[in-house]
Design a protein around this motif. Structure first.
Motif: not given
Length: 177
Positions: A34-36, A135-137, A159-164
């Protein structure tokens, strides 16, 4: 990485395809998956994990140091309990990312911090000037590990991976004795 890195409780060594079942316990775990980030997706079964490991083993000699992927082995029982990696972050591939993944049943024992510290010290010895972790928030475990590694929070970005993602950085001067 030659020779393997060793800490009081851990050995950090190259992956082998024989590690497939142990690696699947990490990368196939829903709690880990879930965190990858998109750079490493969840693995569906041991056969798929073996294929991933084959690709990692084949790629390892061609990566520019200090980039790589390594197994984290608990020394007291030789169990593969996780993985570490150093790789260039997208999209510009200028910043090195330190990442760690451990089997959920080993969480809370300080293994990620111990292994991460050894790899950070080694990378700085190889001439790297700074390392980042993202890391995801909501991933409080990863954020806690980044802080225990001595990493400084530098902000939030997509900026990275299109994720916040929360971004942490460590430089040689940040290392604790």
């Amino acid at each position: 990485m030659t020779p393997p890195l060793s800490t009081e409780r851990l050995l950090i060594r190259d992956w082998t395809t024989d590690d497939a079942e142990s690696a699947f316990a990490v990368y196939g775990s829903p709690e880990v998956a879930r965190w990858l980030t998109p750079a490493m997706r969840a693995v569906d079964d041991v056969s798929a994990m073996r294929s991933v490991l084959e690709a990692w083993v084949e790629a390892q000699p061609n990566l520019l140091p200090p980039a790589g992927r390594w197994a984290v082995v608990r020394r007291d029982d030789d169990a593969v309990i996780g993985g570490l990696s150093l790789r260039l972050l997208p999209p510009f591939e200028e910043d090195f990312e330190l990442s760690w993944q451990l089997r959920p049943d080993t969480w809370g024992n300080g293994f990620a911090t111990e292994a991460g510290t050894a790899l950070v010290r080694w990378a700085f010895g190889e001439g790297i000037e700074e390392l980042f972790a993202v890391a995801r928030p909501a991933n409080t475990r990863a954020i806690g590990t980044a802080r225990r590694l001595g990493m400084e929070w530098v902000g939030e970005t997509d900026k990275y991976y299109g994720l916040r993602l929360q971004v942490f950085r460590i430089r040689p001067s940040d290392l604790r004795p």
